[in-house]
Design an enzyme around this catalytic site. Sequence first.
Site, PDB file in Angstrom:
ATOM      1  N   HIS A  68     -35.298   9.470  48.977  1.00  0.00           N
ATOM      2  CA  HIS A  68     -34.350   8.362  49.139  1.00  0.00           C
ATOM      3  C   HIS A  68     -33.648   8.542  50.473  1.00  0.00           C
ATOM      4  CE1 HIS A  68     -31.442   5.297  48.585  1.00  0.00           C
ATOM      5  NE2 HIS A  68     -30.434   6.134  48.508  1.00  0.00           N
ATOM      6  N   ASP A 122     -30.414   3.451  44.066  1.00  0.00           N
ATOM      7  CA  ASP A 122     -29.081   3.946  44.427  1.00  0.00           C
ATOM      8  C   ASP A 122     -27.964   2.906  44.396  1.00  0.00           C
ATOM      9  OD1 ASP A 122     -27.325   5.970  45.126  1.00  0.00           O
ATOM     10  OD2 ASP A 122     -27.622   5.713  47.273  1.00  0.00           O
ATOM     11  N   ASP A 173     -31.215   6.960  53.022  1.00  0.00           N
ATOM     12  CA  ASP A 173     -30.191   5.957  53.327  1.00  0.00           C
ATOM     13  C   ASP A 173     -30.291   5.508  54.781  1.00  0.00           C
ATOM     14  OD1 ASP A 173     -28.565   5.731  50.879  1.00  0.00           O
ATOM     15  OD2 ASP A 173     -28.190   7.867  51.209  1.00  0.00           O
TER      16      ASP A 173
END
Length: 972
Positions: A52, A176, A54
């Site tokens: 993941h 998320d 960002d």
Amino acid sequence: MGVRQEIDGGYWRRMNKTHYFISPLIMDNVSLQSCPATNPSMLNVHLVPHTHDDVGWLKTVDQYYYGDRNYIQHAGVQYILDSVIDQLQKDPARRFIYVETAFFYRWWRQQSQDTRRIVTQLVNEGRLEFINGGWCMSDEATTHYSAVIDQMTLGLRFLNDTFGECGRPLVAWHIDPFGHAREHASIFAQMGYDGFFFGRLDYQDKARRMKTKEMEMLWRASESLTPPLADLFTGVLPNGYNPPEGFCWDQSCNDAPIRDDPDLEDYNVDEIVQRFLNAAFYKTNHIIMTMGSDFQYENANLWYKNMDKLIKYVNALQAKGSKVNVLYSTPSCYLQELNLANLTWPLKTDDFFPYADDAHDFWTGYFTSRPALKLYERLSNSRLQTCNQLEVLGGPKSTSGPFGEGDSDTMSKAMGVAQHHDAVSGTEKQHVAYDYARRLATGWAHCEVLVRNSLAVLSGSESPRVFCENLNISVCPLTESSQKFSMNVYNPLGRTVSWPVRLPVNGSLYNVTDSNGKAVDSQVGNYVFMSFKHICNIYDMKSSSLLPLLSVRWFYGLSPHISINSKSILVYVFKFLKVNFDDTTGLLSSLTNLETNQTIRLTQNFYWYNASAGNNKESHQTSGAYIFRPNSSDPFVINKTAEIQTVTVSSTVQEVTQWFSPWVSQVVRLYEGHRELELEWTVGPVPIADGLGKEVITRLDTDIESSDYFYTDSNGREVLERRKDYRPTWDLKQTEPIAGNYYPINSRAYIKDDKHQLTVVTDRSQGASSIYNGSLEIMLHRRLLYDDFRGVGEPLSEPGEFFDGLVARGRLLLALTPPKMAADVHRPLAQGMVLQPLLSFQDGTPLANTKLEFSGLQAALPPAVHLLTLSQWDKDSVLIRLEHQYQAKESETHSQPVTVNLQKLFSTLEVLGASEMSLGANQWKEDMNRLQWNTGTKASLPLSLSAKDPSPWEVTLNPMEIRTFLLRVRQL
């Protein structure tokens, strides 16, 4: 590979990977063809290796990509992709999914041809699979649907351009974001996704779903669209997006590796295998396990070496009777197995807001966090649409013309990044927020050149043109220094608008005329914002043909107008509205709709909630960038009275300037000919010398009998019903009576009873609620002293220009109507707030040969139709999206099917051919073939029946429908 037939009988050229999409008339996505075999008699555990990443959070996008500033957070995306590609080549069983196209796009551009060939082969074999595929993983609470569609299209287009059909994502993946919007699910369904997986949902909802085995469901994401058009299979991941406890094998993890040498003292295979076997609890004989987390796989060997062993040793127990089968997999392969199971799934029709991860931990503060950035993102979206439209209408000279090289790509990518769930959400570190704003500014600088070029082409004038970026604080050097100037107004909407313009000018001797030399009603006088200035207010933009789409009109100053100032007049009346103020308090006291003869009591004031410092005996949770947690249910009133500083009455506008405190003021405006009341609020710098963080709200108190119900939009589109202390899906145990009742609004909210509806239209995303009967409150600003322990690591206390705190300014539009008439007012108001006219200025008067008016449409679009997208696709084609902007049965007049002729839309383009596409513009519409799901109930019919196209060129839009077309065009 097929050829594409146009609706006029011609043919598209044959497409390949050098073009923008591949349209297979043949096969399913390659990823599904290469799914690993499962065992139907066993429990199949699908290990999904993932990272993941960002697109900005604690570090900027660049810092994350390069692995810079690792003292903030150890993360380097380029190394993750390097390492994963290397490890995938070592074993054909291994899989990996990647999500954030913004990062992959950057990495791909830096690779050699040999590496690109290897990656393409991995994609073609289904071992590297793209999931979600947008430029970023967008926030769902604070984003507008138009910007979400744009950023998804940007990412999907790159993947299709680069990898063809094998690169097309089949699954949406929002692991998320902090709550999930129904409109997002509708968008994903219309883009052709088969399913949607996410990680976060309310802790009470999750506990119930785990108990009843309803972690997976069919989400019916629209009340207007015919099922299954907006139906989307949706699954909640069992561990958020992390691996099961004890099974994290990244270099950032502390879990023990699998030690499989029996001669060693700390051999642990049996222990780890047994622990893994205890982790299963889903409805089918298939379980998905996310094996990865934030910025993991920088050293992919650690992960794959241990997962290889896990698969080997767990599956070895099958020889001893074990019924567990572990395999490398992907979300789309897992989803295919669920579909083959042919089970009945529960149905969901509401959304997943608000989100709480514990009793006093509601993630409802970020609905309002960083209000200035939220407004800048919204204005940037409007500018991007204008930039895209003018690139089409101005032709090739738009990007390379008299003012140099301009482009819309830079702005598109900046806006794509800004949709990230730690960007417009306001949940990033301060230096990252600055970087997001910088990117938007850079993008607009590129678009400015394009806009100048295009307007020069359309007007025939290459005179220098400037844009005044600081009109919100009444600063524009050209208008303040020039005694004669012209203003160009570009309207990006497909309908006429009446738009107020306020300009700082030099002196008071000004007259305003339109392009025909006709006087435009205006007012010149003193006005107080941060300082005293002469302000020219131009309100009547409705002379002759109004402002049809993309029209250009000039105004310039010549002679005097006088404003009237008085503090004694406290009743204001124009054609449609009457506003009363209380003589004693100076506050609003009532609002009257003169068309319908309706009056409500209306009191408006400003308050602040005392933000929790974490010292409450019930919980140590603080208010922060994510979390809203007031110390008390009763806010502090900033002032019980409002000092009336200025009253202005003229034929164009009536306004009252209210002063509540040194850091809160407001201008109440009533425009001639308008059906809404404007409240322009200014809040800040929020004082913190008393040691208290503050959550500032404005509250509208009325005598409307709303009975604990209120209504909020979902990403600016469909409206959802809310009820205080209630959730449609489960029995709520309310633990935070204020924060637990806050919801995101992107463009509007309202309360109503049988006779009255009060709608509030906002200029950005904010948090809102109705705590009391007949009341609607909107959070405007937040300044906090503590971090809320969700990772950002700093308090939300924006420094502002002079480091004494941020000053935020914004507008709320209030409309009072009968409920059955409300949509006809608030829908156009909301679209007008999102897509605002662009102003540009030229010194002096236009030259004699200048074309003073222009419309890019042959005629205004019908009121129900919105031109959502008009952008250049390639040299000979443009992408267009037409949207029906009303819900079914929302409007007696406009909630009906509407037909538009594609060939009769544009004044500067001849449409030669058209093909319909998916909403994401990465599939031909006729080739969309989504998985179907059973809910055990008859699909309820939508509120209006679908209508068909009457002819090939005439397309019909049903309520809430968006249709996407690729048009082959020729400039006229």
